[in-house]
Design an enzyme around this catalytic site. Structure first.
Site, PDB file in Angstrom:
ATOM      1  N   LYS A   1      41.127  53.834  -2.054  1.00 35.15           N
ATOM      2  CA  LYS A   1      39.829  54.380  -2.460  1.00 35.15           C
ATOM      3  C   LYS A   1      38.860  53.238  -2.797  1.00 35.15           C
ATOM      4  CE  LYS A   1      42.206  58.338  -2.888  1.00 35.15           C
ATOM      5  NZ  LYS A   1      42.116  59.501  -1.999  1.00 35.15           N
TER       6      LYS A   1
ATOM      7  N   ASP B   1      47.073  58.269 -13.661  1.00 33.58           N
ATOM      8  CA  ASP B   1      46.914  58.059 -12.226  1.00 33.58           C
ATOM      9  C   ASP B   1      45.420  57.821 -12.003  1.00 33.58           C
ATOM     10  OD1 ASP B   1      46.578  58.204  -9.512  1.00 33.58           O
ATOM     11  OD2 ASP B   1      47.478  60.200  -9.271  1.00 33.58           O
TER      12      ASP B   1
ATOM     13  N   TRP C   1      46.882  66.816  -7.603  1.00 31.02           N
ATOM     14  CA  TRP C   1      47.704  65.621  -7.769  1.00 31.02           C
ATOM     15  C   TRP C   1      48.447  65.626  -9.091  1.00 31.02           C
ATOM     16  CZ3 TRP C   1      48.391  64.121  -3.210  1.00 31.02           C
ATOM     17  CH2 TRP C   1      47.356  64.178  -2.259  1.00 31.02           C
TER      18      TRP C   1
END
Length: 360
Positions: free
Chosen positions: A195, A171, A102
């Site tokens: 999440k 992030d 990511w």
């Protein structure tokens, strides 16, 4: 109804009380005769939901008045572009620490916007660890330093954040709300909801307000943070149901006793699984080095692919869902976000020990 042991990496488990509450209110929210999904986003009833979500998030994360809370769409992936579009000004250099797939994707998007620099990386070690803080080498003319606080694919997590004289951006999609964080240290935090925050569909951005003053005017309206800040994230129709679910999840966290209690529980869950792995004498091999292990995503491999397939097949029969590792690295992964109960981790550890005894 028997619930699955849900170890999916995302979308992931939601607290059962939240699902039950949403079920109860689905057809008739607060005697409106409508579902939340049917309410106008300009209505008084939805306005209360929207603002309650912001207020609870500010309370739980102790977000100071210096920072604004925005609700966007597009997931963290859109933020990979929005961050440099808004904050990477001409003549400046965006710095990135690479700790997994990511962060690589975030860097890729930033390169399309302006000049970038890799300040540190653990790619050469197949992302088995978080780079040491002293190994971070900033460029000249640094615009900001970007990190990915938790790496779902490789199972690594920052346990100490950089303290450098530059704007720190994170992030936090996969570990926001899972542990106490000093928000004041960050210029901007962003997170997809799927999440720990709620279902997919809403992205939370926490941005220091002074950054808003220097955002270029030429940006497309919907890609400018000021659009959301100046309109309370109501410039256009927001993902109303996802924000409603976010508010219910935040209520649940508050009822549990706040993030400190959630953090303690998450460490207990992770310890159960890592202890099982460490005591297996190599039958289960962790991907992440001890000092960088994630409390959210426990990644491990078995001695060979055939055993891994057998393990995953038997686990599925026992009601364990989502244990296959990411397709890019293989192996196994147990994602143990906030809503995954301690009992699920205990049951998985018991199954792992039993499986090992049969195939050792």
């Amino acid at each position: 109804m028997k619930r699955a042991y849900n170890f999916n990496a995302g979308p992931s488990a939601l607290p059962l009380p939240v699902l039950q509450r949403a079920q109860e209110e689905l057809l008739n929210f607060q005697n409106t005769g409508m579902s939340v999904m049917e309410l106008s986003h300009r209505s008084k009833e939805y306005d209360e939901v929207h603002n309650k979500a912001k207020q609870l998030l500010r309370k739980l994360m102790n977000i100071p008045d210096t920072h604004d809370i925005l609700f966007l769409q597009g997931g963290a992936s859109l933020q990979f572009s929005m961050v440099p579009m808004n904050l990477l000004h001409e003549g400046k250099v965006a710095n990135y620490v690479l700790t997994g797939a990511w962060s690589e994707k975030a860097l890729k998007e930033a390169k399309k916007i302006g000049e970038t620099h890799v300040a540190a990386s653990s790619k050469e070690a197949n992302y088995t660890h978080i780079p040491a803080l002293e190994h971070i080498q900033l460029s000249e003319r640094t615009a900001y330093l970007h990190i990915t606080s938790n790496n779902t694919i490789f199972g690594t997590q920052w346990h100490e954040f950089p303290d450098l004289p530059v704007d720190l951006i994170a992030d936090m999609s996969s570990d926001i709300l899972s542990r106490e964080v000093d928000v004041k240290k960050f210029a901007l935090i962003y997170a997809g909801a799927q999440k720990n925050l709620g279902p997919s569909g809403v992205t939370v951005v926490i941005i220091r307000k002074d950054l808003l003053e220097n955002i270029p005017d030429h940006l497309p309206t919907m890609l400018n943070y000021n659009t959301y800040s100046s309109s309370n994230s109501l410039y256009n129709t927001p993902p109303t149901f996802a924000i409603y679910m976010l508010s219910l999840v935040l209520e649940w966290v508050d009822e549990q006793g706040g993030i400190s209690i959630i953090e303690k529980r998450n460490k207990e869950k992770a310890d159960i699984l890592y202890r099982c792995i460490d005591e297996s004498k190599g039958f289960y091999s962790p991907h992440a080095e001890k000092g960088s292990r994630s409390f959210m995503n426990v990644t491990f491999t078995l001695p060979n692919d055939e055993l891994t397939k057998t393990f995953l097949a038997e686990a599925k029969e026992r009601g364990f869902v989502g244990l296959a590792g990411h397709r890019s690295v293989g192996g196994c992964r147990a994602s143990i976000y906030n809503a995954v109960p301690l009992e699920a981790c205990e049951a998985l550890a018991d199954f792992m020990r039993e499986f090992q005894q049969r195939f050792i």
